[in-house]
Design a protein around this motif. Structure first.
Motif, PDB file in Angstrom:
ATOM      1  N   VAL A  59      -1.317  53.711  77.055  1.00  0.00           N
ATOM      2  CA  VAL A  59      -1.453  52.260  76.976  1.00  0.00           C
ATOM      3  C   VAL A  59      -0.095  51.651  77.299  1.00  0.00           C
ATOM      4  O   VAL A  59       0.891  51.900  76.597  1.00  0.00           O
ATOM      5  N   ASP A  60      -0.039  50.893  78.375  1.00  0.00           N
ATOM      6  CA  ASP A  60       1.192  50.179  78.718  1.00  0.00           C
ATOM      7  C   ASP A  60       1.232  48.903  77.890  1.00  0.00           C
ATOM      8  O   ASP A  60       0.394  48.009  78.068  1.00  0.00           O
ATOM      9  N   HIS A 120       3.550  44.680  68.447  1.00  0.00           N
ATOM     10  CA  HIS A 120       3.220  45.354  69.698  1.00  0.00           C
ATOM     11  C   HIS A 120       1.811  44.943  70.111  1.00  0.00           C
ATOM     12  O   HIS A 120       0.965  44.657  69.266  1.00  0.00           O
ATOM     13  N   ALA A 121       1.575  44.940  71.405  1.00  0.00           N
ATOM     14  CA  ALA A 121       0.240  44.651  71.928  1.00  0.00           C
ATOM     15  C   ALA A 121       0.063  45.389  73.241  1.00  0.00           C
ATOM     16  O   ALA A 121       1.041  45.670  73.951  1.00  0.00           O
ATOM     17  N   ALA A 122      -1.180  45.718  73.557  1.00  0.00           N
ATOM     18  CA  ALA A 122      -1.465  46.269  74.878  1.00  0.00           C
ATOM     19  C   ALA A 122      -1.141  45.214  75.925  1.00  0.00           C
ATOM     20  O   ALA A 122      -1.413  44.021  75.732  1.00  0.00           O
ATOM     21  N   GLY A 123      -0.565  45.643  77.031  1.00  0.00           N
ATOM     22  CA  GLY A 123      -0.133  44.696  78.047  1.00  0.00           C
ATOM     23  C   GLY A 123      -1.257  43.878  78.643  1.00  0.00           C
ATOM     24  O   GLY A 123      -1.030  42.763  79.129  1.00  0.00           O
ATOM     25  N   THR A 168       5.514  52.006  76.082  1.00  0.00           N
ATOM     26  CA  THR A 168       4.329  52.790  76.412  1.00  0.00           C
ATOM     27  C   THR A 168       3.856  53.562  75.185  1.00  0.00           C
ATOM     28  O   THR A 168       4.645  54.250  74.534  1.00  0.00           O
ATOM     29  N   PHE A 169       2.577  53.416  74.880  1.00  0.00           N
ATOM     30  CA  PHE A 169       1.948  54.212  73.827  1.00  0.00           C
ATOM     31  C   PHE A 169       1.144  55.302  74.519  1.00  0.00           C
ATOM     32  O   PHE A 169       0.228  55.010  75.293  1.00  0.00           O
ATOM     33  N   THR A 170       1.519  56.532  74.252  1.00  0.00           N
ATOM     34  CA  THR A 170       0.881  57.631  74.959  1.00  0.00           C
ATOM     35  C   THR A 170       0.476  58.733  73.993  1.00  0.00           C
ATOM     36  O   THR A 170       1.204  59.053  73.049  1.00  0.00           O
TER      37      THR A 170
END
Length: 231
Positions: free
Chosen positions: A84-85, A196-199, A220-222
Protein backbone atom coordinates in the motif's frame (compact mmCIF):
# COMPACT_ATOMS: atom_id res chain seq x y z
CA UNK A 1 24.63 14.15 7.37
CA UNK A 2 21.33 15.33 8.84
CA UNK A 3 19.85 13.42 11.75
CA UNK A 4 16.76 11.40 10.85
CA UNK A 5 13.37 12.53 12.11
CA UNK A 6 11.42 10.19 14.46
CA UNK A 7 8.61 9.95 11.89
CA UNK A 8 10.97 8.78 9.13
CA UNK A 9 11.04 5.27 10.61
CA UNK A 10 8.07 5.30 13.00
CA UNK A 11 8.11 1.63 14.01
CA UNK A 12 11.76 1.61 15.07
CA UNK A 13 11.45 5.06 16.65
CA UNK A 14 8.47 3.86 18.70
CA UNK A 15 10.13 0.62 19.83
CA UNK A 16 13.36 2.36 20.81
CA UNK A 17 11.36 5.12 22.51
CA UNK A 18 8.08 5.15 24.46
CA UNK A 19 7.06 1.67 23.26
CA UNK A 20 10.38 0.02 24.19
CA UNK A 21 8.64 -2.32 26.70
CA UNK A 22 6.88 -3.98 23.74
CA UNK A 23 10.04 -4.49 21.69
CA UNK A 24 11.18 -7.95 20.60
CA UNK A 25 14.66 -7.78 19.03
CA UNK A 26 16.92 -9.90 16.88
CA UNK A 27 20.01 -7.92 15.87
CA UNK A 28 18.74 -4.71 14.26
CA UNK A 29 15.29 -6.16 13.49
CA UNK A 30 12.47 -5.45 15.91
CA UNK A 31 8.76 -6.11 16.21
CA UNK A 32 5.76 -5.68 18.43
CA UNK A 33 4.21 -8.81 19.99
CA UNK A 34 1.83 -10.38 17.47
CA UNK A 35 -1.24 -9.81 19.63
CA UNK A 36 -0.42 -6.08 19.90
CA UNK A 37 0.16 -5.22 16.23
CA UNK A 38 1.79 -6.97 13.25
CA UNK A 39 4.32 -4.18 12.59
CA UNK A 40 8.02 -5.03 12.29
CA UNK A 41 10.92 -2.61 11.97
CA UNK A 42 14.29 -2.49 10.23
CA UNK A 43 17.06 0.12 9.93
CA UNK A 44 16.44 2.92 7.43
CA UNK A 45 18.59 1.19 4.82
CA UNK A 46 18.54 -2.50 5.76
CA UNK A 47 21.39 -4.75 4.71
CA UNK A 48 21.34 -8.50 4.06
CA UNK A 49 22.18 -9.22 7.71
CA UNK A 50 19.17 -7.16 8.83
CA UNK A 51 16.81 -9.15 6.61
CA UNK A 52 18.34 -12.35 8.00
CA UNK A 53 17.68 -11.09 11.53
CA UNK A 54 14.09 -10.26 10.59
CA UNK A 55 13.62 -13.75 9.14
CA UNK A 56 14.91 -15.32 12.36
CA UNK A 57 12.71 -13.04 14.47
CA UNK A 58 9.49 -13.71 12.56
CA UNK A 59 10.09 -17.33 11.59
CA UNK A 60 9.84 -19.21 8.27
CA UNK A 61 6.66 -18.55 6.30
CA UNK A 62 5.56 -15.64 8.50
CA UNK A 63 4.09 -12.52 6.90
CA UNK A 64 5.66 -9.37 8.32
CA UNK A 65 4.21 -5.88 8.02
CA UNK A 66 6.65 -3.03 7.41
CA UNK A 67 6.19 0.75 7.23
CA UNK A 68 9.17 1.87 5.17
CA UNK A 69 10.51 4.18 2.51
CA UNK A 70 9.56 3.08 -1.00
CA UNK A 71 13.26 2.57 -1.76
CA UNK A 72 13.44 -0.35 0.70
CA UNK A 73 13.20 -3.56 -1.34
CA UNK A 74 13.18 -7.01 0.30
CA UNK A 75 15.50 -9.78 -0.91
CA UNK A 76 14.39 -11.64 -4.02
CA UNK A 77 13.35 -14.77 -2.10
CA UNK A 78 10.89 -12.84 0.09
CA UNK A 79 7.43 -13.05 -1.49
CA UNK A 80 5.38 -9.86 -1.68
CA UNK A 81 1.93 -10.36 -0.13
CA UNK A 82 0.60 -6.81 -0.44
CA UNK A 83 1.78 -3.24 -0.84
CA UNK A 84 0.00 0.00 0.00
CA UNK A 85 1.55 3.28 -1.10
CA UNK A 86 0.58 5.61 1.69
CA UNK A 87 1.01 9.12 3.00
CA UNK A 88 2.04 10.43 6.38
CA UNK A 89 0.35 13.58 7.66
CA UNK A 90 1.53 15.55 10.69
CA UNK A 91 -0.58 17.81 12.87
CA UNK A 92 1.82 20.43 14.22
CA UNK A 93 -1.02 22.97 14.16
CA UNK A 94 -3.80 20.61 15.30
CA UNK A 95 -4.80 21.46 18.86
CA UNK A 96 -7.61 18.95 19.24
CA UNK A 97 -10.95 19.36 20.95
CA UNK A 98 -12.67 17.44 23.73
CA UNK A 99 -16.17 16.12 23.08
CA UNK A 100 -18.90 15.40 25.65
CA UNK A 101 -20.21 12.36 23.76
CA UNK A 102 -16.81 10.70 23.51
CA UNK A 103 -15.99 8.08 26.15
CA UNK A 104 -12.80 6.26 27.07
CA UNK A 105 -12.44 2.61 26.07
CA UNK A 106 -10.69 -0.06 28.10
CA UNK A 107 -9.93 -3.79 28.14
CA UNK A 108 -13.56 -4.70 28.79
CA UNK A 109 -14.51 -2.99 25.52
CA UNK A 110 -12.08 -4.99 23.35
CA UNK A 111 -14.67 -7.53 22.07
CA UNK A 112 -16.89 -4.68 20.84
CA UNK A 113 -13.88 -2.87 19.38
CA UNK A 114 -12.83 -5.98 17.47
CA UNK A 115 -16.38 -6.40 16.17
CA UNK A 116 -16.44 -2.77 14.98
CA UNK A 117 -13.07 -3.26 13.27
CA UNK A 118 -14.42 -6.38 11.55
CA UNK A 119 -17.35 -4.36 10.17
CA UNK A 120 -15.30 -1.36 9.05
CA UNK A 121 -11.76 -2.62 8.24
CA UNK A 122 -9.71 0.43 9.32
CA UNK A 123 -6.46 -1.57 9.45
CA UNK A 124 -4.72 -4.00 11.81
CA UNK A 125 -6.26 -4.20 15.27
CA UNK A 126 -5.46 -7.06 17.63
CA UNK A 127 -6.57 -8.15 21.10
CA UNK A 128 -3.83 -6.08 22.80
CA UNK A 129 -3.68 -3.12 20.42
CA UNK A 130 -5.49 -1.09 23.06
CA UNK A 131 -2.31 -1.26 25.18
CA UNK A 132 -0.51 0.98 22.67
CA UNK A 133 -2.28 4.11 23.90
CA UNK A 134 -5.57 5.80 24.67
CA UNK A 135 -8.71 4.74 22.77
CA UNK A 136 -11.94 6.70 22.63
CA UNK A 137 -15.37 5.84 21.30
CA UNK A 138 -18.95 6.95 20.81
CA UNK A 139 -21.88 4.83 21.96
CA UNK A 140 -25.51 5.05 20.97
CA UNK A 141 -28.05 3.09 23.01
CA UNK A 142 -25.08 1.42 24.68
CA UNK A 143 -23.61 0.14 21.40
CA UNK A 144 -20.11 1.16 20.25
CA UNK A 145 -20.60 2.82 16.86
CA UNK A 146 -17.32 4.68 16.31
CA UNK A 147 -13.81 4.84 17.73
CA UNK A 148 -10.26 6.10 17.27
CA UNK A 149 -7.09 5.79 19.28
CA UNK A 150 -3.32 5.90 19.55
CA UNK A 151 -0.95 3.47 17.85
CA UNK A 152 2.72 4.15 17.09
CA UNK A 153 4.52 6.45 19.51
CA UNK A 154 7.81 7.87 18.20
CA UNK A 155 9.41 10.31 20.65
CA UNK A 156 7.43 13.54 20.78
CA UNK A 157 4.70 12.22 18.47
CA UNK A 158 1.69 9.90 18.63
CA UNK A 159 -0.13 8.29 15.71
CA UNK A 160 -3.92 8.45 15.55
CA UNK A 161 -5.25 5.18 14.18
CA UNK A 162 -8.21 2.76 14.11
CA UNK A 163 -10.50 5.60 13.02
CA UNK A 164 -13.75 3.86 12.14
CA UNK A 165 -17.50 4.40 12.17
CA UNK A 166 -20.26 1.83 11.82
CA UNK A 167 -21.73 2.15 8.28
CA UNK A 168 -25.14 2.98 9.70
CA UNK A 169 -23.82 6.14 11.38
CA UNK A 170 -21.54 7.60 8.73
CA UNK A 171 -22.05 11.17 7.60
CA UNK A 172 -22.50 12.53 11.13
CA UNK A 173 -18.93 13.79 11.55
CA UNK A 174 -18.05 11.20 14.18
CA UNK A 175 -14.61 10.49 12.69
CA UNK A 176 -13.66 14.18 12.82
CA UNK A 177 -14.85 14.52 16.39
CA UNK A 178 -12.96 11.43 17.52
CA UNK A 179 -9.74 12.45 15.76
CA UNK A 180 -9.85 15.84 17.45
CA UNK A 181 -10.64 14.27 20.82
CA UNK A 182 -7.68 11.89 20.54
CA UNK A 183 -5.50 14.78 19.35
CA UNK A 184 -6.51 16.81 22.41
CA UNK A 185 -5.10 14.11 24.69
CA UNK A 186 -1.90 13.94 22.66
CA UNK A 187 -1.50 17.70 22.88
CA UNK A 188 -2.00 17.60 26.64
CA UNK A 189 1.19 15.52 26.81
CA UNK A 190 3.03 18.11 24.72
CA UNK A 191 3.25 15.80 21.71
CA UNK A 192 2.34 16.15 18.03
CA UNK A 193 -0.39 13.97 16.51
CA UNK A 194 0.13 12.35 13.13
CA UNK A 195 -1.76 10.01 10.82
CA UNK A 196 -1.22 7.56 7.99
CA UNK A 197 -3.56 6.91 5.07
CA UNK A 198 -3.50 4.96 1.85
CA UNK A 199 -2.46 7.29 -0.95
CA UNK A 200 -5.63 6.55 -2.92
CA UNK A 201 -7.95 7.13 0.06
CA UNK A 202 -8.78 10.64 -1.07
CA UNK A 203 -11.78 11.00 1.23
CA UNK A 204 -9.71 10.31 4.35
CA UNK A 205 -6.87 12.56 3.18
CA UNK A 206 -9.33 15.36 2.46
CA UNK A 207 -10.86 14.95 5.94
CA UNK A 208 -7.47 14.98 7.65
CA UNK A 209 -6.47 18.07 5.70
CA UNK A 210 -9.65 19.86 6.75
CA UNK A 211 -8.75 19.12 10.38
CA UNK A 212 -5.32 20.71 9.96
CA UNK A 213 -3.07 17.73 9.21
CA UNK A 214 -0.51 18.38 6.49
CA UNK A 215 1.33 16.02 4.15
CA UNK A 216 4.78 15.19 5.46
CA UNK A 217 6.06 12.30 3.36
CA UNK A 218 5.18 9.24 1.34
CA UNK A 219 5.43 5.92 3.16
CA UNK A 220 4.96 2.35 1.98
CA UNK A 221 3.11 -0.31 3.94
CA UNK A 222 4.19 -3.68 2.69
CA UNK A 223 3.54 -7.25 3.72
CA UNK A 224 6.25 -9.74 2.80
CA UNK A 225 6.56 -13.45 3.51
CA UNK A 226 9.69 -14.85 5.13
CA UNK A 227 11.25 -17.60 2.98
CA UNK A 228 10.59 -21.18 4.02
CA UNK A 229 7.58 -23.22 5.06
CA UNK A 230 5.48 -21.97 7.94
CA UNK A 231 6.06 -23.76 11.21
Amino acid sequence: MSESHPLDNPVVASLTGPHAPFAEWRGQAVRYPEDVTPFHGLPDRPQAADWADLAALAGPGAVVLLAVDAAVVPPADWAAVFRVDGVQLAGEDVLGKTDPEVVGLGPADVPEMLALVERTRPGPFRTRTIEMGSYLGVRRDGVLIAMAGERMHPPGHTEISAVCTDPGYRGEGLASRLILAVAAGIRERGEIPFLHAAGDNTNAIRLYGALGFRFRRAITFTGVRVPGPAG
